[in-house]
Design a protein around this motif. Structure first.
Motif, PDB file in Angstrom:
ATOM      1  N   TYR A 274     -44.887 -72.624  99.894  1.00  0.00           N
ATOM      2  CA  TYR A 274     -45.304 -71.581  98.957  1.00  0.00           C
ATOM      3  C   TYR A 274     -44.090 -70.909  98.331  1.00  0.00           C
ATOM      4  N   THR A 275     -44.176 -70.704  97.021  1.00  0.00           N
ATOM      5  CA  THR A 275     -43.087 -70.029  96.331  1.00  0.00           C
ATOM      6  C   THR A 275     -43.673 -69.126  95.255  1.00  0.00           C
ATOM      7  N   SER A 276     -42.872 -68.150  94.828  1.00  0.00           N
ATOM      8  CA  SER A 276     -43.394 -67.169  93.877  1.00  0.00           C
ATOM      9  C   SER A 276     -43.423 -67.718  92.462  1.00  0.00           C
ATOM     10  N   GLY A 277     -44.475 -67.359  91.756  1.00  0.00           N
ATOM     11  CA  GLY A 277     -44.573 -67.706  90.350  1.00  0.00           C
ATOM     12  C   GLY A 277     -44.563 -66.434  89.535  1.00  0.00           C
ATOM     13  N   SER A 278     -44.786 -66.585  88.212  1.00  0.00           N
ATOM     14  CA  SER A 278     -44.706 -65.394  87.386  1.00  0.00           C
ATOM     15  C   SER A 278     -45.995 -64.592  87.436  1.00  0.00           C
ATOM     16  N   GLY A 526     -20.485 -80.237  77.333  1.00  0.00           N
ATOM     17  CA  GLY A 526     -21.935 -80.360  77.492  1.00  0.00           C
ATOM     18  C   GLY A 526     -22.384 -79.942  78.886  1.00  0.00           C
ATOM     19  N   TYR A 527     -21.543 -79.179  79.574  1.00  0.00           N
ATOM     20  CA  TYR A 527     -21.894 -78.723  80.924  1.00  0.00           C
ATOM     21  C   TYR A 527     -22.994 -77.670  80.866  1.00  0.00           C
ATOM     22  N   PHE A 528     -23.887 -77.727  81.845  1.00  0.00           N
ATOM     23  CA  PHE A 528     -24.984 -76.757  81.921  1.00  0.00           C
ATOM     24  C   PHE A 528     -24.515 -75.501  82.659  1.00  0.00           C
ATOM     25  N   ARG A 529     -24.928 -74.360  82.117  1.00  0.00           N
ATOM     26  CA  ARG A 529     -24.790 -73.109  82.840  1.00  0.00           C
ATOM     27  C   ARG A 529     -26.160 -72.452  82.847  1.00  0.00           C
ATOM     28  N   ILE A 530     -26.622 -72.079  84.022  1.00  0.00           N
ATOM     29  CA  ILE A 530     -27.959 -71.487  84.148  1.00  0.00           C
ATOM     30  C   ILE A 530     -27.813 -69.992  83.892  1.00  0.00           C
ATOM     31  N   THR A 531     -28.645 -69.473  82.984  1.00  0.00           N
ATOM     32  CA  THR A 531     -28.493 -68.056  82.657  1.00  0.00           C
ATOM     33  C   THR A 531     -29.537 -67.187  83.378  1.00  0.00           C
ATOM     34  N   GLY A 532     -30.459 -67.814  84.094  1.00  0.00           N
ATOM     35  CA  GLY A 532     -31.433 -67.030  84.870  1.00  0.00           C
ATOM     36  C   GLY A 532     -32.859 -67.327  84.436  1.00  0.00           C
ATOM     37  N   ARG A 533     -33.802 -66.779  85.171  1.00  0.00           N
ATOM     38  CA  ARG A 533     -35.221 -67.078  84.931  1.00  0.00           C
ATOM     39  C   ARG A 533     -35.662 -66.499  83.582  1.00  0.00           C
ATOM     40  N   ILE A 534     -36.560 -67.236  82.943  1.00  0.00           N
ATOM     41  CA  ILE A 534     -37.102 -66.734  81.684  1.00  0.00           C
ATOM     42  C   ILE A 534     -38.509 -66.186  81.888  1.00  0.00           C
ATOM     43  N   ASP A 535     -38.973 -66.228  83.124  1.00  0.00           N
ATOM     44  CA  ASP A 535     -40.309 -65.691  83.403  1.00  0.00           C
ATOM     45  C   ASP A 535     -40.161 -64.451  84.287  1.00  0.00           C
ATOM     46  N   ASP A 536     -41.263 -64.000  84.848  1.00  0.00           N
ATOM     47  CA  ASP A 536     -41.202 -62.790  85.654  1.00  0.00           C
ATOM     48  C   ASP A 536     -40.911 -63.089  87.112  1.00  0.00           C
ATOM     49  N   VAL A 537     -39.977 -63.998  87.322  1.00  0.00           N
ATOM     50  CA  VAL A 537     -39.578 -64.319  88.682  1.00  0.00           C
ATOM     51  C   VAL A 537     -38.186 -63.736  88.912  1.00  0.00           C
ATOM     52  N   LEU A 538     -38.016 -63.042  90.034  1.00  0.00           N
ATOM     53  CA  LEU A 538     -36.705 -62.486  90.373  1.00  0.00           C
ATOM     54  C   LEU A 538     -36.026 -63.374  91.404  1.00  0.00           C
ATOM     55  N   ASN A 539     -34.708 -63.284  91.425  1.00  0.00           N
ATOM     56  CA  ASN A 539     -33.954 -64.035  92.410  1.00  0.00           C
ATOM     57  C   ASN A 539     -33.072 -63.042  93.169  1.00  0.00           C
ATOM     58  N   ARG A 544     -36.763 -66.244  95.953  1.00  0.00           N
ATOM     59  CA  ARG A 544     -37.610 -66.082  94.786  1.00  0.00           C
ATOM     60  C   ARG A 544     -38.726 -65.090  95.039  1.00  0.00           C
ATOM     61  N   LEU A 545     -38.898 -64.142  94.117  1.00  0.00           N
ATOM     62  CA  LEU A 545     -39.957 -63.144  94.253  1.00  0.00           C
ATOM     63  C   LEU A 545     -40.603 -62.928  92.901  1.00  0.00           C
ATOM     64  N   GLY A 546     -41.919 -62.815  92.875  1.00  0.00           N
ATOM     65  CA  GLY A 546     -42.605 -62.555  91.615  1.00  0.00           C
ATOM     66  C   GLY A 546     -42.748 -61.059  91.414  1.00  0.00           C
ATOM     67  N   THR A 547     -42.444 -60.591  90.194  1.00  0.00           N
ATOM     68  CA  THR A 547     -42.583 -59.152  89.951  1.00  0.00           C
ATOM     69  C   THR A 547     -44.047 -58.723  90.135  1.00  0.00           C
ATOM     70  N   MET A 548     -44.967 -59.594  89.707  1.00  0.00           N
ATOM     71  CA  MET A 548     -46.402 -59.252  89.819  1.00  0.00           C
ATOM     72  C   MET A 548     -46.839 -59.146  91.274  1.00  0.00           C
ATOM     73  N   VAL A 573     -24.022 -57.855  94.938  1.00  0.00           N
ATOM     74  CA  VAL A 573     -24.099 -58.704  96.125  1.00  0.00           C
ATOM     75  C   VAL A 573     -25.319 -59.612  96.100  1.00  0.00           C
ATOM     76  N   THR A 574     -26.493 -59.043  95.829  1.00  0.00           N
ATOM     77  CA  THR A 574     -27.715 -59.842  95.943  1.00  0.00           C
ATOM     78  C   THR A 574     -28.078 -60.576  94.652  1.00  0.00           C
ATOM     79  N   GLY A 575     -27.238 -60.505  93.651  1.00  0.00           N
ATOM     80  CA  GLY A 575     -27.519 -61.190  92.385  1.00  0.00           C
ATOM     81  C   GLY A 575     -28.447 -60.354  91.533  1.00  0.00           C
ATOM     82  N   GLU A 576     -29.688 -60.211  92.024  1.00  0.00           N
ATOM     83  CA  GLU A 576     -30.635 -59.310  91.369  1.00  0.00           C
ATOM     84  C   GLU A 576     -31.180 -58.359  92.427  1.00  0.00           C
ATOM     85  N   ALA A 577     -31.634 -57.203  91.979  1.00  0.00           N
ATOM     86  CA  ALA A 577     -32.271 -56.265  92.899  1.00  0.00           C
ATOM     87  C   ALA A 577     -33.634 -55.888  92.337  1.00  0.00           C
TER      88      ALA A 577
END
Ligand code: PRX
Length: 667
Positions: A274-278, A526-539, A544-548, A573-577
């Motif tokens: 189980y993992t969080s979705g938006s 052409g290297y990929f850099r991930i800029t973060g989730r585009i949905d309502d998922v926090l990291n 992974r945690l869903g804001t909802m 430290v935690t990336g996102e809070a």
């Protein structure tokens, strides 16, 4: 981070670290030409490519004749008519080879004591426990919840399920009774495998009592047995007729040492995680046996360039996908010696990881940026826990996973842990991808701090706009994978419609996998850099945690909360809070003291509803939430407030501008 390191982070982004001779020599994929050749082979005839690898890397009890079946896209099937057993591919396969008597697991307990187990011994323990599961009446296709601490027994539980063809669903030991109950119900599980307590940071924390509470919440009638590993000597409450200790369960099956692995179809669900979705409740990501296991084995070889004398250590808990692929399955399928750690990185001191690397002569170390950042802080404030106090010369390769690694943390890891000799593989992947999809290869890829570099061979990663159109390098967009790959999510358990909607948007044609992350490719490489989730998922700390999900938990406190909105903000430290904006039924608190008391109460509530990892770091109270005149919560505005930014957005549509001031203070 200090001012100096911030400036450095800006400067280093263009730095490139090509693999040195040591990393390239003897590497399975040595040099970019070898990588390019594999990519070309995969592009030319994908079916032939994957079929070759599946035959070379897995033992099949019935060979497959079909590789990819796209007839019911996006419900792709891989190696569909083949049969195999995952546990046999991790254990039995090594019998009669030099791996048989090799150490499979070096287990370091919370208190520092060490237990080792060979592949032969592990096979016996898994077989005995598999027989115990069968004696409980658990059968192929049944779902079994695993709620275990990081122990050898946790891995045995997972492997034993796989051995009899039962589908496991591991629930992280930090999740609450409610979270457990929801997963038991959704999976329709017949049994729970747990421990009386878990030991972390010198503390004994209950697990079995939480299982009891979860089941008592109702709707869990499907559970017929609860098997309890007695991790500690402390007492626990037994439910007669339902609970058995591991020892009792093993006795019931007369401790038979052999258990013929149950062959299953390649598409048979190996596990649900189980993992969080938006939106809504967590989704049960379903993985298939064949394709998943192929990926676990293959990426051990490709990404970690595994060699026979390596000592591999992935610090992730088995409750997360990283602990599935790179603790419970990958290292065993690849015949590696691995370290499993029960405790936490800061106990009894924040040098524990470095001390363990020295003690066990770890050569491949795989951890999360959050851990690195917190250990940087600790080392900067206390010389005694600085990694320079330990001999880290056994290290060969470093890995990072779970969230973007900022260049300054990357550089610290490179210098202080890798001593500028160890390639860092910044592995991008997700619960849904089963294993690494975009990552450097240690013997081939020139590294750029903060970039996960290039897709693995056969992974058709791209960056597109909302319509699925490719974007040029330098332009940020949505990360997609355009062709199916063997270890991809098969469906969401019980919810195939949500699977299609979440990952294969119609606007993009319905067959392209949408990762849910934003990304950009560098102009030059052409290297990929991930800029973060585009949905309502926090990291948060790589979790992974869903804001909802957190909002629903807050409003479930019906005596107190009228309304809540949750957003993320960057954290050193935690990336996102997690930041929660709360409207109370009784009106705004009138003093700081009251606010603090209520914030503490709400945090404890969220910990009980979801788990301590979901506790909001900041709570702000308002008499209302900022809404447009049509009643929509202005989330972008909330994000700015959470960050402490000056408000630049147009607030003229705000119904009640006065609340901006109220929300200014966080508790
Ligand atoms: O946002 C990405 C981030 O973690 C998300 C997946 O979370 P989960 O399914 O819990 O799996 C975590 C372990 C694989 C992704 O959508 N993420 C993961 N790895 C990286 C990353 N973001 C940037 N760089 C990474 N290396």
């Amino acid at each position: 981070m200090s001012q100096a390191s911030n400036i450095e982070s800006v400067l280093v982004e263009n730095r490139v670290f090509p693999p040195d001779a040591r990393a390239q020599q003897g590497a399975r994929i040595s040099g970019m030409a070898a990588y390019d050749a594999l990519c070309a082979e995969a592009a030319k005839d994908p079916d032939a490519f994957w079929a070759r690898l599946a035959r070379e890397n897995l033992s099949w009890t019935r060979p497959f004749t079909r590789t990819l079946d796209e007839s019911n896209a996006p419900f792709y099937q891989w190696f569909g008519d083949g049969e195999l057993n995952a546990s046999a591919n991790c254990l039995d396969k090594h019998m009669g080879t030099p791996v048989e008597h090799k150490t499979a697991i070096v287990f370091e307990a919370d208190d520092g004591s060490v237990t080792t187990i060979s592949y032969r011994e592990l096979l016996t323990r898994v077989s005995q426990f598999a027989n115990a599961l069968k004696a409980e009446g658990i059968q192929k296709g049944d779902r079994v919840i695993v709620y275990m601490p990081m122990t050898i027994e946790g891995v045995i539980a997972m492997q034993a399920c796989a051995r009899i063809g039962a589908t496991h669903s591991v629930v992280f030991g930090g999740f609450s009774a409610k979270a457990l109950q929801e997963r038991i119900i959704d999976a329709g599980a017949v049994a729970v495998i747990t421990a009386n307590y878990q030991l972390r940071g010198g503390k004994e924390l209950p697990l079995k009592a939480i299982v009891d509470d979860g089941i008592a919440m109702g709707g869990c009638e499907s559970i017929k047995s609860v098997l309890v590993y007695e991790r500690t000597l402390s007492d626990w409450k037994r439910v007669e007729g339902r609970d058995k200790t591991f020892t009792e369960a093993l006795n019931a099956s007369e401790g038979q040492d052999e258990c013929v692995p149950e062959p299953v179809g390649a598409e048979h669900p190996l596990f649900i995680l189980y993992t969080s979705g938006s939106t809504g409740k967590p989704k049960g990501v379903q993985h298939a046996t064949g394709g998943y296991l192929l990926w676990a084995k293959l990426t051990m070889d490709w990404t970690f360039d595994l060699r026979p004398d390596d000592v591999f250590w992935c610090t992730a808990d088995i409750g997360w996908i990283t602990g599935h692929t790179y603790v419970a399955y990958g290292p065993l399928a690849a015949g590696a010696t691995q370290v499993i750690f029960e405790g936490i990185p800061t106990f009894p001191h924040a040098g524990r990881f470095w001390q363990m690397i020295e003690k066990h002569k770890v050569s491949i170390f795989y951890t999360a940026p959050t851990a690195i950042r917190s250990l940087i802080k600790a080392a900067e404030s206390d010389e005694k826990v600085h990694p320079k106090n330990w001999d880290l010369s056994s290290l060969r390769i470093l890995g990072s996973v779970g969230e973007p690694i900022n260049p300054e943390a990357w550089m610290w890891y490179h210098r202080n842990i890798g001593h500028e000799k160890c390639p860092i593989v910044d592995t991008f992947w997700q619960t849904e991808t089963g294993g690494h999809v975009i990552t450097p290869l240690p013997g081939a890829t020139p590294l750029v701090p903060g970039s996960c570099t290039l897709p693995l061979p056969g992974i058709a990663a791209a960056i597109v706009d909302e319509t699925g159109k490719d974007l040029p390098n330098g332009a940020g967009g949505m990360l997609v994978i355009k062709r199916p790959w063997p270890s991809m999510i098969r469906t969401i358990w019980n919810d195939p419609e949500r699977f299609k909607k979440s990952y294969f948007p119609e606007e993009m044609g319905g067959t392209i996998y949408l990762a849910g992350d934003g990304a950009v490719r560098s102009e030059d490489r052409g290297y990929f850099r991930i800029t973060g989730r585009i949905d309502d998922v926090l990291n948060v700390s790589g979790h992974r945690l869903g804001t909802m999900e957190i909002e629903s938990a807050l409003v479930a406190k019906t005596d107190l909360v009228a309304e809540a909105a949750v957003v993320g903000r960057p954290d050193d430290v935690t990336g996102e809070a997690v930041c929660a904006f709360v409207v109370l039924k009784r009106g705004r608190p009138t003093s700081d003291e009251e606010s603090m008391k209520l914030a503490a109460e709400l945090r404890a509530w969220v910990a009980k509803e979801i788990g301590p990892i979901a506790k909001p770091k900041d709570i702000r109270f308002g008499e209302n939430l900022p809404k447009t005149r049509s009643g929509k919560i202005m989330r972008r505005l909330l994000r700015s407030i959470a960050k402490g930014e000056a408000i630049t957005q147009d607030t003229s549509t705000l119904e009640n501008p006065a609340i901006l001031e109220q929300l200014g203070k966080a508790y």
